[in-house]
Write an enzyme that holds these catalytic residues in place. Sequence first.
Site, mmCIF file in Angstrom:
data_model
loop_
_atom_site.group_PDB
_atom_site.id
_atom_site.type_symbol
_atom_site.label_atom_id
_atom_site.label_comp_id
_atom_site.label_asym_id
_atom_site.label_seq_id
_atom_site.Cartn_x
_atom_site.Cartn_y
_atom_site.Cartn_z
ATOM 1 N N ASP A 139 -13.011 -43.115 -22.089
ATOM 2 C CA ASP A 139 -13.186 -43.239 -20.649
ATOM 3 C C ASP A 139 -13.357 -44.740 -20.485
ATOM 4 O O ASP A 139 -13.443 -45.506 -19.544
ATOM 5 C CB ASP A 139 -14.232 -42.483 -20.178
ATOM 6 C CG ASP A 139 -13.590 -42.161 -18.745
ATOM 7 O OD1 ASP A 139 -12.547 -41.970 -18.582
ATOM 8 O OD2 ASP A 139 -14.492 -41.586 -17.856
ATOM 9 N N GLY A 154 -14.664 -39.389 -6.351
ATOM 10 C CA GLY A 154 -14.897 -37.904 -6.514
ATOM 11 C C GLY A 154 -16.484 -37.639 -6.718
ATOM 12 O O GLY A 154 -17.303 -38.420 -5.681
ATOM 13 N N GLY A 163 -11.396 -36.198 -5.921
ATOM 14 C CA GLY A 163 -11.776 -35.299 -4.950
ATOM 15 C C GLY A 163 -11.714 -35.885 -3.395
ATOM 16 O O GLY A 163 -11.000 -35.588 -2.761
ATOM 17 N N GLU A 173 -8.615 -38.094 -2.590
ATOM 18 C CA GLU A 173 -7.215 -37.479 -2.328
ATOM 19 C C GLU A 173 -7.346 -36.520 -1.103
ATOM 20 O O GLU A 173 -6.271 -36.254 -0.686
ATOM 21 C CB GLU A 173 -7.015 -36.490 -3.439
ATOM 22 C CG GLU A 173 -6.603 -37.361 -4.899
ATOM 23 C CD GLU A 173 -6.699 -36.329 -6.088
ATOM 24 O OE1 GLU A 173 -6.230 -35.090 -6.122
ATOM 25 O OE2 GLU A 173 -6.927 -36.864 -7.249
ATOM 26 N N ASN A 174 -8.336 -36.292 -0.920
ATOM 27 C CA ASN A 174 -8.535 -35.026 0.214
ATOM 28 C C ASN A 174 -9.198 -35.652 1.482
ATOM 29 O O ASN A 174 -9.166 -35.065 2.478
ATOM 30 C CB ASN A 174 -9.353 -33.906 -0.179
ATOM 31 C CG ASN A 174 -8.730 -33.507 -1.403
ATOM 32 O OD1 ASN A 174 -7.463 -32.951 -1.284
ATOM 33 N ND2 ASN A 174 -9.230 -33.255 -2.647
HETATM 34 P P1 AMP Z 1 -14.154 -34.474 -8.329
HETATM 35 O O1 AMP Z 1 -15.210 -35.222 -8.890
HETATM 36 O O2 AMP Z 1 -12.730 -35.515 -8.323
HETATM 37 O O3 AMP Z 1 -13.743 -33.005 -8.441
HETATM 38 O O4 AMP Z 1 -14.527 -34.605 -6.777
HETATM 39 C C1 AMP Z 1 -15.257 -33.739 -6.130
HETATM 40 C C2 AMP Z 1 -15.929 -34.189 -4.863
HETATM 41 O O5 AMP Z 1 -14.536 -34.196 -3.772
HETATM 42 C C3 AMP Z 1 -16.602 -33.057 -4.000
HETATM 43 O O6 AMP Z 1 -18.008 -33.372 -4.329
HETATM 44 C C4 AMP Z 1 -16.271 -33.390 -2.511
HETATM 45 O O7 AMP Z 1 -17.236 -34.196 -2.012
HETATM 46 C C5 AMP Z 1 -14.984 -34.204 -2.676
HETATM 47 N N1 AMP Z 1 -13.703 -33.396 -1.662
HETATM 48 C C6 AMP Z 1 -13.173 -32.368 -2.242
HETATM 49 N N2 AMP Z 1 -12.347 -31.900 -1.301
HETATM 50 C C7 AMP Z 1 -12.408 -32.705 0.090
HETATM 51 C C8 AMP Z 1 -12.055 -32.542 1.251
HETATM 52 N N3 AMP Z 1 -11.128 -31.902 1.766
HETATM 53 N N4 AMP Z 1 -12.735 -33.649 2.120
HETATM 54 C C9 AMP Z 1 -13.835 -34.355 1.666
HETATM 55 N N5 AMP Z 1 -14.195 -34.451 0.476
HETATM 56 C C10 AMP Z 1 -13.624 -33.705 -0.400
#
Ligand code: AMP
Length: 381
Positions: free
Chosen positions: A130, A190, A311, A314-315
């Site tokens: 990584d 994320g 996370g 993207e969201n």
């Molecule tokens: P990851 O580590 O990439 O899986 O990201 C996880 C994090 O993404 C979660 O702890 C959330 O804080 C965030 N997340 C996921 N979906 C959403 C959303 N729709 N809106 C805001 N934050 C999100």
Amino acid sequence: VKLSLVDTLSGKCSVHGSVDRIGSKDEEGTRRIRHEDGPEQAENALTADHREALEWLASALGADPDPEAVGHRVVHGGERHVSPVVVDEDVLDDLESLSPLAPLHNPPNLAGIRVARELFPALSQVAVFDTAFHATLPDYAYRYAIPEALYQRYGIRRYGFHGLSHRYVSERAAVLLGRADLRLVTLHLGNGCSGAAVRGGRSVDTSMGMTPLEGLVMGTRCGDLDPAVPLMLQAEGALSAAQVDRLLNRESGLVALSGGEQDMRDIQARMEAGDGPARLAFEAFCYRVRKYVGAYAAVLGGLDALVFTAGIGENSAPVRAAVCSGLEFLGIRLNPALNGEKSAEERDLGDEGSSARVLVIPTNEELVIARETEAALRAGR
Ligand code: AMP
């Protein structure tokens, strides 16, 4: 532990599986796996260690279709490992010696590789690092301003992480924009968060440091902090080194500022309901990201695109909007309607008048691991 079965030719993931809360003695985690077009198989259980997690995933994976090799994400490759390697005893010893640089990550990575070798004895195992994408940082970006002897003796320098993700999204940005000579700021937001300045597909700076603790505000990590703070906590607060480590890695960041919440969805919901600590957590998070975008635009001498992934990236439309607000001077103009649309696709949220594109590119670390694994085996590395 996450597991995917990837076809390197088509780039398709046909199986996704995961096991969480490994090692918890009282809280059951979820074990789940989904085969393409099949129902999800899920159960709640206590999972004692990585062996048990991988054994469950391997048996749930089944034999059809048969994997041909196993690629492992290894968090820390140190200075030696800047490309993937086929794992043998020497490589395992070498990775063991890197554990002091990544005490939270490399030991479980090693455990995973050892168990996978037993579970899939006929398959080659490849370690993909990584840190590797950031091996192109110039010395003035990776060296900390501390004595040379400490760098030589302990390897204390910036390494950077989330390299598989920053690499994947920068390659996709080049494809989407039809140019390789791009100045990109890539934001992996994320649970862990990092930014990178990428010029012509090469990382030239990144926010995580010797460990993933430095840089942006994260779910439970503090990111940038005056190094005098841990010293003071040890001297005045009588915290041990292990307690400071736990505090800064697991009890800081969003969870500390918001008063208990690390998930950005919950923080946004509480903020909308008028909760003060949630607002502070949200604003501190976005402010830190914005500061890094400005710094990296200066590093790159301008910006062709800002890329959001993972996370939150993207969201979360509110986070993207807050990060971009005030960055018009860099040519960034976010289109609010496009930003508000829910989508799992790659997309450009920039307004027509935006000279820098604002891209959302869902990350795909598994595909990078699979392709790098294949390349290492072909090259006989
Ligand atoms: P990851 O580590 O990439 O899986 O990201 C996880 C994090 O993404 C979660 O702890 C959330 O804080 C965030 N997340 C996921 N979906 C959403 C959303 N729709 N809106 C805001 N934050 C999100």
